[in-house]
Design an enzyme around this catalytic site. Sequence first.
Site, mmCIF file in Angstrom:
data_model
loop_
_atom_site.group_PDB
_atom_site.id
_atom_site.type_symbol
_atom_site.label_atom_id
_atom_site.label_comp_id
_atom_site.label_asym_id
_atom_site.label_seq_id
_atom_site.Cartn_x
_atom_site.Cartn_y
_atom_site.Cartn_z
ATOM 1 N N ASP A 30 0.845 -1.191 0.000
ATOM 2 C CA ASP A 30 0.000 0.000 0.000
ATOM 3 C C ASP A 30 0.886 1.249 0.000
ATOM 4 O O ASP A 30 1.923 1.300 0.655
ATOM 5 C CB ASP A 30 -0.918 -0.003 1.236
ATOM 6 N N GLY A 89 -15.572 3.605 3.834
ATOM 7 C CA GLY A 89 -14.205 4.081 3.653
ATOM 8 C C GLY A 89 -13.528 3.618 2.390
ATOM 9 O O GLY A 89 -12.327 3.838 2.209
ATOM 10 N N HIS A 96 -10.159 -4.723 -3.573
ATOM 11 C CA HIS A 96 -8.832 -5.072 -3.052
ATOM 12 C C HIS A 96 -8.983 -5.488 -1.601
ATOM 13 O O HIS A 96 -9.871 -5.016 -0.895
ATOM 14 C CB HIS A 96 -7.859 -3.890 -3.175
HETATM 15 P P1 5GP Z 1 -9.667 1.638 0.295
HETATM 16 O O1 5GP Z 1 -9.915 2.765 1.250
HETATM 17 O O2 5GP Z 1 -10.278 1.888 -1.055
HETATM 18 O O3 5GP Z 1 -10.039 0.299 0.878
HETATM 19 O O4 5GP Z 1 -8.110 1.564 0.132
HETATM 20 C C1 5GP Z 1 -7.406 2.068 -0.956
HETATM 21 C C2 5GP Z 1 -5.953 1.923 -0.610
HETATM 22 O O5 5GP Z 1 -5.202 2.005 -1.802
HETATM 23 C C3 5GP Z 1 -5.441 3.008 0.338
HETATM 24 O O6 5GP Z 1 -4.915 2.382 1.502
HETATM 25 C C4 5GP Z 1 -4.370 3.729 -0.489
HETATM 26 O O7 5GP Z 1 -3.260 4.093 0.300
HETATM 27 C C5 5GP Z 1 -4.003 2.708 -1.563
HETATM 28 N N1 5GP Z 1 -3.605 3.262 -2.835
HETATM 29 C C6 5GP Z 1 -4.247 4.222 -3.560
HETATM 30 N N2 5GP Z 1 -3.608 4.446 -4.724
HETATM 31 C C7 5GP Z 1 -2.551 3.603 -4.750
HETATM 32 C C8 5GP Z 1 -1.512 3.363 -5.697
HETATM 33 O O8 5GP Z 1 -1.436 3.978 -6.763
HETATM 34 N N3 5GP Z 1 -0.585 2.429 -5.365
HETATM 35 C C9 5GP Z 1 -0.644 1.726 -4.198
HETATM 36 N N4 5GP Z 1 0.315 0.827 -3.982
HETATM 37 N N5 5GP Z 1 -1.610 1.924 -3.290
HETATM 38 C C10 5GP Z 1 -2.543 2.854 -3.550
#
Ligand code: 5GP
Length: 105
Positions: A30, A89, A96
Site C-alpha cells: 500500500d 471508507g 482489493h
Molecule cells: P480503500 O480505502 O479503497 O479500501 O483503500 C485504498 C488503498 O489504496 C489506500 O490504503 C491507499 O493508500 C491505496 N492506494 C491508492 N492508490 C494507490 C496506488 O497507486 N498504489 C498503491 N500501492 N496503493 C494505492
Amino acid sequence: MTDCIFCKIAKGEIKSDFLYENDNFFVIKDLNPKANTHLLVIPKEHSNSLNEFDGEKYGKCLIKTIQDVTKKLGIKSYKIQINTGKEAGQEVFHLHVHILSNTKI
Ligand code: 5GP
Ligand code: ZN
C-alpha cells in the site's frame, strides 16, 4: 476499466512492484501504509467492490492467494480488511483486500 488505477497497475501501464502474482491476483505494498506491513491483494479482473466480485469463480483463489503470499513473506499474524462502499471508507473502486501486520518484511 480505462480510468481505474488498479487496472492500470494490473496491465503494467503504471509501474508497481508485485510481491506476489498468480493467474488471477497480484499483491503490492500500500502506498500509505497503516501498519508495519500493509499489502493489497488485487484481482486482475476489475470489479467495483466485493458486492460485484464473482465469489463463485474467484473466492477460493482469493483465500489461497492470501495464504500463499503471507507464507511466502513469513507473515504469520495479520488481519485482512475489505472496505466495501464509500460510507465504509472505500476509496479505490476496484476490489482489493488489505493485509495488515505488525511483522516487518
Ligand atoms: P480503500 O480505502 O479503497 O479500501 O483503500 C485504498 C488503498 O489504496 C489506500 O490504503 C491507499 O493508500 C491505496 N492506494 C491508492 N492508490 C494507490 C496506488 O497507486 N498504489 C498503491 N500501492 N496503493 C494505492
Ligand atoms: Zn479496475
